[in-house]
Every structure is written in structure tokens, then in C-alpha cells.
Design an enzyme around this catalytic site. Structure first.
Site, PDB file in Angstrom:
ATOM      1  N   GLU A   1      -2.530 -17.322  -2.789  1.00 22.50           N
ATOM      2  CA  GLU A   1      -2.930 -15.890  -2.453  1.00 22.50           C
ATOM      3  C   GLU A   1      -4.448 -15.995  -1.725  1.00 22.50           C
ATOM      4  OE1 GLU A   1      -1.301 -12.815  -5.538  1.00 22.50           O
ATOM      5  OE2 GLU A   1      -3.100 -13.711  -6.106  1.00 22.50           O
TER       6      GLU A   1
ATOM      7  N   HIS B   1       5.920  -9.331  -6.651  1.00 23.49           N
ATOM      8  CA  HIS B   1       4.780  -8.669  -6.867  1.00 23.49           C
ATOM      9  C   HIS B   1       4.656  -7.134  -6.636  1.00 23.49           C
ATOM     10  CE1 HIS B   1       0.171  -7.993  -7.278  1.00 23.49           C
ATOM     11  NE2 HIS B   1       0.023  -9.038  -7.556  1.00 23.49           N
TER      12      HIS B   1
ATOM     13  N   TYR C   1       0.228  -2.837  -4.959  1.00 20.80           N
ATOM     14  CA  TYR C   1      -1.084  -2.238  -5.509  1.00 20.80           C
ATOM     15  C   TYR C   1      -1.198  -0.948  -5.718  1.00 20.80           C
ATOM     16  CZ  TYR C   1      -2.702  -7.011  -3.758  1.00 20.80           C
ATOM     17  OH  TYR C   1      -2.697  -8.484  -3.495  1.00 20.80           O
TER      18      TYR C   1
ATOM     19  N   HIS D   1      -9.381 -14.414 -10.679  1.00 24.44           N
ATOM     20  CA  HIS D   1      -9.795 -13.337 -11.551  1.00 24.44           C
ATOM     21  C   HIS D   1     -10.167 -13.622 -12.926  1.00 24.44           C
ATOM     22  CE1 HIS D   1      -6.327 -10.632  -9.504  1.00 24.44           C
ATOM     23  NE2 HIS D   1      -7.240 -11.038  -8.790  1.00 24.44           N
TER      24      HIS D   1
ATOM     25  N   ASP E   1      -4.587 -15.603 -13.031  1.00 22.15           N
ATOM     26  CA  ASP E   1      -5.187 -15.644 -11.583  1.00 22.15           C
ATOM     27  C   ASP E   1      -6.581 -16.313 -11.832  1.00 22.15           C
ATOM     28  OD1 ASP E   1      -6.775 -15.075  -9.493  1.00 22.15           O
ATOM     29  OD2 ASP E   1      -5.105 -13.948  -8.766  1.00 22.15           O
TER      30      ASP E   1
ATOM     31  N   ASP F   1     -13.576 -10.058  -7.619  1.00 25.86           N
ATOM     32  CA  ASP F   1     -12.120 -10.106  -7.318  1.00 25.86           C
ATOM     33  C   ASP F   1     -12.001 -10.429  -5.739  1.00 25.86           C
ATOM     34  OD1 ASP F   1      -9.227 -10.473  -6.841  1.00 25.86           O
ATOM     35  OD2 ASP F   1      -8.860  -8.162  -7.438  1.00 25.86           O
TER      36      ASP F   1
ATOM     37  N   HIS G   1      -0.317  -5.531 -11.837  1.00 25.76           N
ATOM     38  CA  HIS G   1      -1.771  -5.224 -12.239  1.00 25.76           C
ATOM     39  C   HIS G   1      -1.645  -4.442 -13.047  1.00 25.76           C
ATOM     40  CE1 HIS G   1      -3.460  -6.955  -8.238  1.00 25.76           C
ATOM     41  NE2 HIS G   1      -2.807  -7.782  -8.861  1.00 25.76           N
TER      42      HIS G   1
ATOM     43  N   ARG H   1       0.832  -1.251   0.081  1.00 29.12           N
ATOM     44  CA  ARG H   1      -0.040   0.016  -0.100  1.00 29.12           C
ATOM     45  C   ARG H   1       0.796   1.275  -0.147  1.00 29.12           C
ATOM     46  NH1 ARG H   1      -4.846  -1.994  -1.642  1.00 29.12           N
ATOM     47  NH2 ARG H   1      -5.277  -3.716  -0.554  1.00 29.12           N
TER      48      ARG H   1
ATOM     49  N   GLU I   1      -0.856  -9.431 -15.276  1.00 29.98           N
ATOM     50  CA  GLU I   1      -1.808 -10.458 -14.342  1.00 29.98           C
ATOM     51  C   GLU I   1      -3.216 -10.210 -15.102  1.00 29.98           C
ATOM     52  OE1 GLU I   1      -3.344 -11.281 -10.125  1.00 29.98           O
ATOM     53  OE2 GLU I   1      -1.829 -10.027 -10.332  1.00 29.98           O
TER      54      GLU I   1
ATOM     55  N   HIS J   1     -10.791 -13.317  -3.355  1.00 31.63           N
ATOM     56  CA  HIS J   1     -10.204 -14.822  -3.162  1.00 31.63           C
ATOM     57  C   HIS J   1     -10.857 -15.751  -2.194  1.00 31.63           C
ATOM     58  CE1 HIS J   1      -6.430 -13.098  -5.346  1.00 31.63           C
ATOM     59  NE2 HIS J   1      -7.337 -12.662  -5.917  1.00 31.63           N
TER      60      HIS J   1
ATOM     61  N   HIS K   1      -1.677 -17.879 -10.516  1.00 26.93           N
ATOM     62  CA  HIS K   1      -2.023 -17.555  -9.103  1.00 26.93           C
ATOM     63  C   HIS K   1      -3.197 -18.364  -8.667  1.00 26.93           C
ATOM     64  CE1 HIS K   1      -0.346 -13.340  -8.728  1.00 26.93           C
ATOM     65  NE2 HIS K   1       0.445 -13.897  -8.517  1.00 26.93           N
TER      66      HIS K   1
END
Length: 277
Positions: free
Chosen positions: A256, A67, A70, A179, A176, A224, A107, A37, A142, A226, A211
Site C-alpha cells: 500500500e 478492503h 475508509y 501501522h 500493517d 500512519d 479498520h 470515500r 487491521e 506510508h 500490509h
């Protein structure tokens, strides 16, 4: 042998992540390059990276998956946000050159009312600015669930990005499972057909990582969210078919799911048992 791991915290360094992965039965892992973040990264610890390299060689921890945070939005309307994404990813890639056998996943971004075409153009411009001929790390786009104004909600949008990138040989795709299912691709009932479409649009040679996630929501929900393996709308039967599919079984799988380390260890053991050697 099934190549499978989970998302680990990078707070304690690479060697600590490697040891943690082995402890829970993983033979690969994923991690955030920095606070997911935030934007600031810790100073490089070359001693830790070297120690990890030796440990990874001994344990066969390849390839691992980094990764991007975000917060990065390469196709943001705000130029400052695009600059932040470009500088952060360029820094990440420079750091990852010290970790052989690593891939970098991100992403694609959200166009935020600019329109998909503008979003695609900005993402391609971003990649053209950071990819270099000497880069050894493969950068992965992704697949996204399609919530809000996400770019990458279908294979055609990813193809459009690839077509605009000069050094597209440096790029791959991370699929993913949550996703694509949320995005409307029925990998539960029509896995073969989905993979045929992927091959036709993108080329299966571009698929570098999976993923492996169940979904809290049904097909085409664009949510989205998980879920733990076997407890969502995909289910264990479909997940077992995925890890054993001839086109996928040699790829690395990264969990994930909403789990702690004990939960990840149980899921890793469960998928290894489901894998047909």
C-alpha cells in the site's frame, strides 16, 4: 514462493484487476469493495466474477484481499453511521461469496471521545450482527497506528474485540507494518519479540495477511503515513527480514505504498529478489 501483490483499482472489474496483477509480476492483490470515500457499490457482474475465477485459478491468484471503505466506522457515536457501516459490510460480504479464496479487511474504527471500552463493545456488536455460520470469507481486523481515537492501536485492543465476538473463528488479523511501527512496536530491531507478543496476545494462527509498507515517521509516532519500500524508517533490511521470517514468509503480502503501477512492479520484483526460496 513469495505471495505478494499491491492495491489495484476495482473500477474495471475483477478480471481486469487479475490481468493487471499478472502484468506487474504480482500473484495476489488487494482492492476496495467500493469507492473508499463513499458507500455505493456497482451492481454485481456475475459474468466478470466467473471469468475472473477461471483466470485466477490458472494464474494462482489466491488469496486476494478486499478492503472495506475508509468511511465505515462501526463504533461511531452516531447510530446512523453505525447502521451505514453494518449494512455496507453485510452487503460486501454477500458479494464476496461469489469470489472464492477472498479475505475482507477493515479498520476497526474510531471511538470519537466515547472511550476505548465503548468502541470495542460497539465493534464487537457490529461483528456479531454481520457474521454468519455459513460465511466463507475470512474477515480481518487491521492493526492501527493509534492516531486520534482509533481502536486497534495495540494487540490487546484487538484481543478484546475477538473475546466479545460469538463467531470469532470467522475472524483474523491483518498486520500493517507501517501501522504497528508507528504504534510503537519495534519490528526493525525487535521483530522476534513483537511476534512473540502477537502470539501470546492474539495467537499467530489469527495472522492471515500483511500490509507491507515503509513508514514516513519514526517508531511510536502514531501518524500512519506510508512510504515506499526502503525509503522510510523501516528500511529494506527490516522489510527483507519480515518477508523471510519463518512465522510470516508463507503469508500473503500486500503493498500500500505511494506508487503507480510501474513503482509497484519494481517493489514486487525487489521483494521477490530479497525472498529466500
Amino acid at each position: 514462493m513469495l505471495k505478494i501483490g499491491c492495491h489495484l483499482s476495482s473500477a474495471k472489474g475483477y478480471l481486469a484487476m487479475g490481468r493487471e496483477a499478472v502484468k506487474i509480476g504480482a500473484n495476489t492483490f488487494q482492492f476496495f469493495t467500493r469507492n473508499p470515500r463513499g458507500g455505493k457499490a456497482k451492481p454485481l457482474n456475475l459474468e466478470d466474477m466467473t471469468a475472473y475465477g477461471s483466470f485466477a485459478q490458472e494464474q494462482g491468484l489466491f488469496p486476494i484481499l478486499a478492503h472495506a471503505p475508509y468511511t465505515l466506522n462501526p463504533c461511531a457515536a452516531d447510530e446512523n453511521l453505525r447502521t451505514f457501516a453494518r449494512e455496507t459490510m453485510a452487503d460486501d460480504l454477500a458479494r464476496l461469496e461469489h469470489i472464492p479464496g477472498c479475505m475482507y479487511n477493515f479498520h476497526p474504527g474510531s471511538h470519537v471521545k466515547q472511550g476505548v471500552e465503548t468502541g470495542i463493545a460497539r465493534i464487537a456488536e457490529h461483528l456479531n450482527a454481520i457474521l454468519t455460520p455459513t460465511l466463507s470469507t475470512t474477515v480481518l481486523l487491521e492493526t492501527m497506528a493509534g492516531k486520534g481515537s482509533e481502536v486497534g492501536r495495540n494487540f490487546q485492543e484487538l484481543r478484546a474485540i475477538l473475546d466479545r465476538v460469538e463467531l470469532s473463528d470467522k475472524l483474523g488479523v491483518c498486520l500493517d507494518t507501517c501501522h504497528v511501527f508507528d504504534g510503537g512496536y519495534d519490528i526493525v530491531q525487535q521483530l522476534d519479540q513483537v511476534l512473540e507478543e502477537f502470539d501470546r496476545v492474539l495467537g499467530l494462527y489469527r495472522l492471515k495477511a500483511i500490509h507491507l509498507n515503509d513508514s514516513k515517521n519514526p517508531l511510536g509516532s502514531h501518524k500512519d503515513r506510508h512510504e515506499k519500500l526502503g525509503e522510510g524508517y523501516l528500511g529494506m533490511e527490516a522489510l527483507t527480514r519480515i518477508v523471510n521470517h519463518p512465522a510470516l514468509r508463507e503469508l500473503p503480502f500486500y503493498l500500500e505504498t505511494p506508487n503507480d503501477l510501474e513503482g509497484y512492479a519494481q517493489e514486487i520484483a525487489r521483494m521477490k529478489e530479497a525472498y529466500q526460496e
